[in-house]
Design a protein around this motif. Sequence first.
Motif, short mmCIF file in Angstrom:
data_model
loop_
_atom_site.label_atom_id
_atom_site.label_comp_id
_atom_site.label_asym_id
_atom_site.label_seq_id
_atom_site.Cartn_x
_atom_site.Cartn_y
_atom_site.Cartn_z
N ASP A 131 0.50 -1.08 0.12
CA ASP A 131 -0.08 -0.58 -0.28
C ASP A 131 0.52 1.35 -0.26
O ASP A 131 0.61 1.89 -0.90
CB ASP A 131 -0.85 0.03 1.22
N LYS A 156 -8.51 -2.13 -4.14
CA LYS A 156 -7.67 -1.13 -3.97
C LYS A 156 -6.69 -0.58 -4.91
O LYS A 156 -6.54 -0.85 -5.90
CB LYS A 156 -6.34 -1.80 -2.76
N VAL A 165 -3.58 1.91 -5.00
CA VAL A 165 -2.47 2.65 -4.82
C VAL A 165 -2.44 4.28 -6.28
O VAL A 165 -1.83 4.04 -6.54
CB VAL A 165 -1.28 2.15 -4.46
N THR A 209 2.49 8.48 -0.83
CA THR A 209 1.87 7.00 -2.01
C THR A 209 0.10 6.95 -0.92
O THR A 209 0.22 7.46 0.42
CB THR A 209 2.15 5.68 -1.73
N THR A 223 -3.75 5.38 -0.57
CA THR A 223 -4.75 4.15 -1.46
C THR A 223 -6.22 5.23 -0.69
O THR A 223 -5.94 5.96 -0.38
CB THR A 223 -5.30 2.97 -0.40
#
Lengths: 393, 305
Positions: A251, B138, B140, B147, B149
């Motif tokens: 992530d 998801k 990103v 970064t 999400t």
Amino acid sequence: MKGFLKSIGLLTILLVCSAFLLSGCGEDKAKTIKIGFNLPLTGDIPEVGEGSKNAAEMYLKDINDAGGLEVGGQKYMLEFVYMDNESKAESATNVALKLIEQENVVAIIGPNSSKQAVPAGGTANDNRTPMISPWSTNPNTTLDRPWVFRAAFLDPFQGPVVADFAAKKFGAKTSAVIFDVSNDYSKGLAEIFKSSWEAKGLGPVVAFESHGTKDQDFSAQLTTIIAANPDFIFVPDNYNQVALIVQQARDLGYQGPFMGSDAWGTPDLIKLCGEQCYGNYFSTHYAAAGAKGATKVFIDRYEAAYGSTPADYAALTWDSIGIMVQAIQNYGKVDSDPVAMRKGVREGLAAITSFDGITGSSKFDEQGDPIKCAVVVKISDKGEFVFEESVCP
Amino acid sequence: MDFIIQNILNALQWGSFYALIALGYTLVYGVLRLINFAHGDIFMVGAYIAFFVSGFLLGDTLGLSPLVTFMCAVPLTMVLTACVGVTLERIAYRPLRRKGAHRLYVVITALMCGLILEYSNLAVLGASRLKFPELVEKAVWNIGGVTITNLKVIVIVAAVVVFLFLNFIVTKTKIGMAMRGISYDKFPIPLMGIPIDNIIVFTFVLGSGFAGLAGLLFAMSYPILEPFMGMLIGWKAFIAAVVGGIGDIKGAFVGGFLLGFIEVGVVAMPFLESTYRDLFAFTILLVILWIKPTGLFGMPQSTKI
């Protein structure tokens, strides 16, 4: 009337007591051999306790269905006592004490994880009870403890295996580590890895980050790691934490590979981590896919009985029981006094110089540690643990 | 710079969960003067309800797509978790209140309810962890080295929206006025024709419903469920609510994010090991309470909520 009732009551109590005493005498205590198991059946790693118990039940059934274990020309039934250490260090020592003092076992198998095996090993050694840890890889479990043995290889061996493999496979020059600071296993292995990586002189360990056992959010540590831009991340953690760490690293935009240690090796890793763990590698004790001989027989029987592939701790528990059985046979008799029996079993264990188990053959050094090969496993695109290479000392 | 912004985002996400749970503590405390120690476990129950609800919706009989499942799971989880909260109020807290029990006994009852929830979960579902299915595909995004999400955005937005919504309910509606009235002095309230029990049930519906939402979002962000997942985070959210000034909605919101920022900040600090996280975090909170014992927004013995 009152006096009469009282005497009746007393008589009953006496009768009950004598019944207990008689049953104590009548039961031939020397006919069974009692072995204790110190397992994590609840807590952080319940799968590990479950797998070990399954393997033990299978072994017990084999022996007892055949009429018992032959020691010195006579057959004795085995009795296994399973106790839950809740995956906690303090509970593991309590369980060890309970097994020794209340259950009067002749020997203990477990605990599995070093976090519990290091403290419980001290308890077993102080109380002069032989103990074999199937899965613990931290050197301190058996160090200067003549009564404690193990079936797994050690972290000072595993650390360099991981470092060498990663350097070769990923062409890595830099590495990062994230580990559980409150877990002896994770912390010890992380430190050994760091020193063996730096000894190779390729490049530095660019980030060395820690977390706690109950943590769920690792984003701060992973941000630091990713900012340092390592070629791969080494995660010597339990499978439940691995699933969170890998996902959170992805992530945060990390694309590179991960490398794990033997605590990854459970089918639950794939259940919890899913596709995100595919394609990564870890070092372990054996690879179920493509096994041959006795290992294959064990795997097939376990799958038929429990419907899942046995993980390394199940196989190592099987081997630990095998080593223990051999030690009892080496001693050659069964004492009714557990203290004398324990001493004999310890000598029987110390007399074993090599053992051919289903996790490979091993020789024992004077610390009671086996010298055996490690396996590096790749998690395939189907979530299977596929044999990649084997490293022998 | 990227490093700092990234950690601010991390802290915002982590703080959102503290804030969402702290809001539930504060609501119940504000109305009843009761520290509902079972709240962290209601959050855990919420996560499990979300697991079973989404498992059912995704399953073979209905076979909905993940996104539709998410849309349905949010209200369903909130309603079902609210039912758990109201059940607790009915069977544990209300009888004690009727009998005029001292607040201490109600707090102990709440602690016991929490333990009952944890261990009944352990008994029924076992110690093995559950994997929460992925509901939101998801994405990103990488914006100039930082970064983020889509899930992180949802979590942070949800925390802010819940706060604004609760603030609106409490300060702008009639039922909110009744809640504040009970908080001020609960004895004359029935004399004014306000159904005190209904208002209390409504408070539990709000508090537990948002604990359920927090459970769902938490399970999506950290998709591994275990029976004791609510314990530690519940305790910490309670402390956050106290530092913010328990009983005050703004306080719970700010306190939750404050704790999130301190925790992530300590770990992100170079040369500081993660072992120091809780030590530093709670030392800072202790100092805040030491300077202002009623918490940041709290006022001694006055109208709260």
